[in-house]
Design a protein around this motif. Sequence first.
Motif, PDB file in Angstrom:
ATOM      1  N   GLY A 152      17.184  -5.748  -8.208  1.00 31.51           N
ATOM      2  CA  GLY A 152      17.220  -4.591  -7.485  1.00 31.51           C
ATOM      3  C   GLY A 152      16.249  -3.253  -8.411  1.00 31.51           C
ATOM      4  N   GLY A 153      16.191  -3.306  -9.718  1.00 36.37           N
ATOM      5  CA  GLY A 153      15.691  -2.333 -10.302  1.00 36.37           C
ATOM      6  C   GLY A 153      14.241  -2.342  -9.928  1.00 36.37           C
ATOM      7  N   LEU A 154      13.489  -3.355  -9.520  1.00 38.35           N
ATOM      8  CA  LEU A 154      12.252  -3.229  -9.223  1.00 38.35           C
ATOM      9  C   LEU A 154      11.953  -2.136  -7.773  1.00 38.35           C
ATOM     10  N   PHE A 155      13.006  -2.434  -6.817  1.00 38.60           N
ATOM     11  CA  PHE A 155      12.799  -1.903  -5.432  1.00 38.60           C
ATOM     12  C   PHE A 155      13.102  -0.278  -5.946  1.00 38.60           C
ATOM     13  N   PHE A 156      14.287   0.255  -6.666  1.00 38.90           N
ATOM     14  CA  PHE A 156      14.363   1.502  -7.076  1.00 38.90           C
ATOM     15  C   PHE A 156      13.255   2.213  -7.820  1.00 38.90           C
ATOM     16  N   PHE A 157      12.776   1.330  -8.699  1.00 42.94           N
ATOM     17  CA  PHE A 157      11.534   1.871  -9.355  1.00 42.94           C
ATOM     18  C   PHE A 157      10.389   2.217  -8.527  1.00 42.94           C
ATOM     19  N   THR A 158      10.267   1.290  -7.759  1.00 35.41           N
ATOM     20  CA  THR A 158       8.898   1.237  -6.500  1.00 35.41           C
ATOM     21  C   THR A 158       9.197   2.614  -5.891  1.00 35.41           C
ATOM     22  N   MET A 159      10.346   2.842  -5.464  1.00 32.87           N
ATOM     23  CA  MET A 159      10.779   3.888  -4.423  1.00 32.87           C
ATOM     24  C   MET A 159      10.676   5.377  -5.238  1.00 32.87           C
ATOM     25  N   TYR A 160      10.921   5.322  -6.651  1.00 35.23           N
ATOM     26  CA  TYR A 160      10.861   6.439  -7.395  1.00 35.23           C
ATOM     27  C   TYR A 160       9.380   6.812  -7.596  1.00 35.23           C
ATOM     28  N   PHE A 161       8.479   5.634  -7.861  1.00 38.75           N
ATOM     29  CA  PHE A 161       7.060   5.967  -8.311  1.00 38.75           C
ATOM     30  C   PHE A 161       6.401   6.393  -6.849  1.00 38.75           C
ATOM     31  N   ASP A 162       6.716   5.800  -5.761  1.00 39.76           N
ATOM     32  CA  ASP A 162       6.189   6.285  -4.488  1.00 39.76           C
ATOM     33  C   ASP A 162       6.498   7.675  -4.169  1.00 39.76           C
ATOM     34  N   SER A 163       7.832   8.313  -4.529  1.00 39.90           N
ATOM     35  CA  SER A 163       8.014   9.781  -4.270  1.00 39.90           C
ATOM     36  C   SER A 163       7.389  10.596  -5.341  1.00 39.90           C
ATOM     37  N   LEU A 164       6.689  10.063  -6.308  1.00 35.19           N
ATOM     38  CA  LEU A 164       6.094  10.854  -7.432  1.00 35.19           C
ATOM     39  C   LEU A 164       4.382  10.957  -6.739  1.00 35.19           C
ATOM     40  N   PHE A 165       4.140   9.688  -6.652  1.00 30.39           N
ATOM     41  CA  PHE A 165       2.958   9.461  -6.387  1.00 30.39           C
ATOM     42  C   PHE A 165       2.455   8.728  -5.132  1.00 30.39           C
ATOM     43  N   LYS A 166       2.819   9.460  -3.936  1.00 31.92           N
ATOM     44  CA  LYS A 166       2.782   8.959  -2.685  1.00 31.92           C
ATOM     45  C   LYS A 166       1.482   8.774  -2.101  1.00 31.92           C
ATOM     46  N   GLU A 167       0.358   9.595  -2.636  1.00 32.68           N
ATOM     47  CA  GLU A 167      -0.964   9.707  -2.112  1.00 32.68           C
ATOM     48  C   GLU A 167      -1.566   8.356  -2.895  1.00 32.68           C
ATOM     49  N   GLU A 168      -1.408   7.945  -3.953  1.00 38.14           N
ATOM     50  CA  GLU A 168      -1.815   6.884  -4.526  1.00 38.14           C
ATOM     51  C   GLU A 168      -1.182   5.503  -4.395  1.00 38.14           C
ATOM     52  N   THR A 169      -0.044   5.468  -3.975  1.00 37.73           N
ATOM     53  CA  THR A 169       0.875   4.171  -3.963  1.00 37.73           C
ATOM     54  C   THR A 169       0.537   3.577  -2.444  1.00 37.73           C
ATOM     55  N   PRO A 170      -0.015   2.402  -2.168  1.00 33.54           N
ATOM     56  CA  PRO A 170      -0.053   2.041  -1.083  1.00 33.54           C
ATOM     57  C   PRO A 170       1.446   1.728  -0.376  1.00 33.54           C
ATOM     58  N   ARG A 171       1.237   1.835   1.157  1.00 30.35           N
ATOM     59  CA  ARG A 171       2.436   2.111   1.912  1.00 30.35           C
ATOM     60  C   ARG A 171       3.339   0.777   1.878  1.00 30.35           C
ATOM     61  N   TRP A 172       2.473  -0.293   1.739  1.00 24.43           N
ATOM     62  CA  TRP A 172       2.981  -1.790   2.032  1.00 24.43           C
ATOM     63  C   TRP A 172       3.846  -2.222   0.650  1.00 24.43           C
ATOM     64  N   LEU A 173       3.644  -1.446  -0.368  1.00 24.38           N
ATOM     65  CA  LEU A 173       4.405  -1.785  -1.826  1.00 24.38           C
ATOM     66  C   LEU A 173       5.706  -1.746  -1.527  1.00 24.38           C
ATOM     67  N   ARG A 174       6.350  -0.579  -0.874  1.00 25.18           N
ATOM     68  CA  ARG A 174       7.618  -0.399  -0.818  1.00 25.18           C
ATOM     69  C   ARG A 174       8.376  -1.456  -0.113  1.00 25.18           C
ATOM     70  N   THR A 175       7.672  -1.941   1.031  1.00 26.82           N
ATOM     71  CA  THR A 175       8.181  -3.073   1.915  1.00 26.82           C
ATOM     72  C   THR A 175       8.274  -4.436   0.939  1.00 26.82           C
ATOM     73  N   VAL A 176       7.376  -4.661   0.391  1.00 29.33           N
ATOM     74  CA  VAL A 176       6.916  -5.924  -0.406  1.00 29.33           C
ATOM     75  C   VAL A 176       8.109  -5.899  -1.638  1.00 29.33           C
ATOM     76  N   ALA A 177       8.484  -4.549  -2.258  1.00 27.93           N
ATOM     77  CA  ALA A 177       9.419  -4.604  -3.377  1.00 27.93           C
ATOM     78  C   ALA A 177      11.109  -4.579  -2.745  1.00 27.93           C
ATOM     79  N   GLY A 178      11.045  -3.918  -1.400  1.00 28.32           N
ATOM     80  CA  GLY A 178      12.211  -4.137  -0.939  1.00 28.32           C
ATOM     81  C   GLY A 178      12.672  -5.533  -0.494  1.00 28.32           C
ATOM     82  N   THR A 179      11.795  -6.253   0.172  1.00 29.16           N
ATOM     83  CA  THR A 179      11.882  -7.537   0.720  1.00 29.16           C
ATOM     84  C   THR A 179      12.239  -8.443  -0.440  1.00 29.16           C
TER      85      THR A 179
END
Length: 361
Positions: A166-193
């Motif tokens: 579960g830590g990978l998903f929370f870290f990905t969401m945290y990273f995305d909230s800081l660097f939204k423009e640089e993070t691919p949108r599909w990465l959150r879906t992959v991490a969550g799945t």
Amino acid sequence: VGRQIALRMPTIFHAYKLWIDGHLLAEVGQVGTDKDSTVPRLVTRFVTFQPTADEAEIVIQVANFHHAMGGITKYIEIGDRDALWKKTILKYIVELFLTSSLFIIGVYHLLLYLQRRKDKAPLFFGLFTLGWSLRSLVVGELHLTQMFPEFPWELQLKIEYLVFYGGLFFFTMYFDSLFKEETPRWLRTVAGTAAFVFSLLVIVTPAKMYSQTLVAYELIVTGHMFIFVHALLLAIKRRKEGGVVFFVVSMILAAAVLNDFLYYNGWVLFGSFSVLGLFIFTFAQMYLLSSRFVRAEADVEKTAQQLAVANNKLLELNENLEHIVHERTHELKLANDQLRQAYDRLLNAESGRKKLLSYIS
């Protein structure tokens, strides 16, 4: 001969007996010849003995029928009892300090999120840090089983795996909230799945099965790490605030996590450093999130000041408008009085003219 010697026993997968010179000095779990007769357990041991000769016979009997990994995968320390005991106590203190620090930091960021819910970064970082503080109790020196010797082995392993997955998903969401423009949108879906599927396997299957998924998930984590590095390089190139600091501490954390992958697979003997790496990473994130929070508060204060200035100007304009309306009303009243007087004079002049015409006629 004649002095106290100690063995610092690491976690051995997943049940063992230890004899020294024919004397049974340690037993963890229950060693059996099959799954039914074996009772797995994970705990560290500090074993002392006093040799009676220049050589001592050490025999370790290990059994594993419940996990994908079995046997002695970590080195056993041997040395002077007092020196080894001091080293053990120091390691306990360091690990408990790191665990409690991560817990406090996690709670702090959750409270920070409650103060300003628009910013999701403290929420995901707080959950990530709290989870890792819990995981640190079931790895390393296994403080949870030291405090609660009868704690279920299966539940202990599930906590370790669930926090990691579960830590990978929370870290990905945290990273995305800081660097939204640089993070691919599909990465959150992959991490969550991935987190959901692998966590579900941990919940519904026994350790013998879900422990075989660790390597596959490590490959997923490795892929995410490469994407994170690419995104951070983009953030640095765009001069985004916090990019350099995040990149440096992420490399430290990545090195610590990579070492743990190799360590728990028995490929290196350096020990576990993920908690220490996360501790360093966490302090850097506290700096970044605090800067964001302070900047947000400063922006709110600046906006409030601007609104106050604008309000004062509106009040001033309103007062001027009232004054202008009053002056215009007074001028109109005077003009109206002058018109009335002129009208009265005109009426008087007309009356006089009519009277003059009547006299003439």
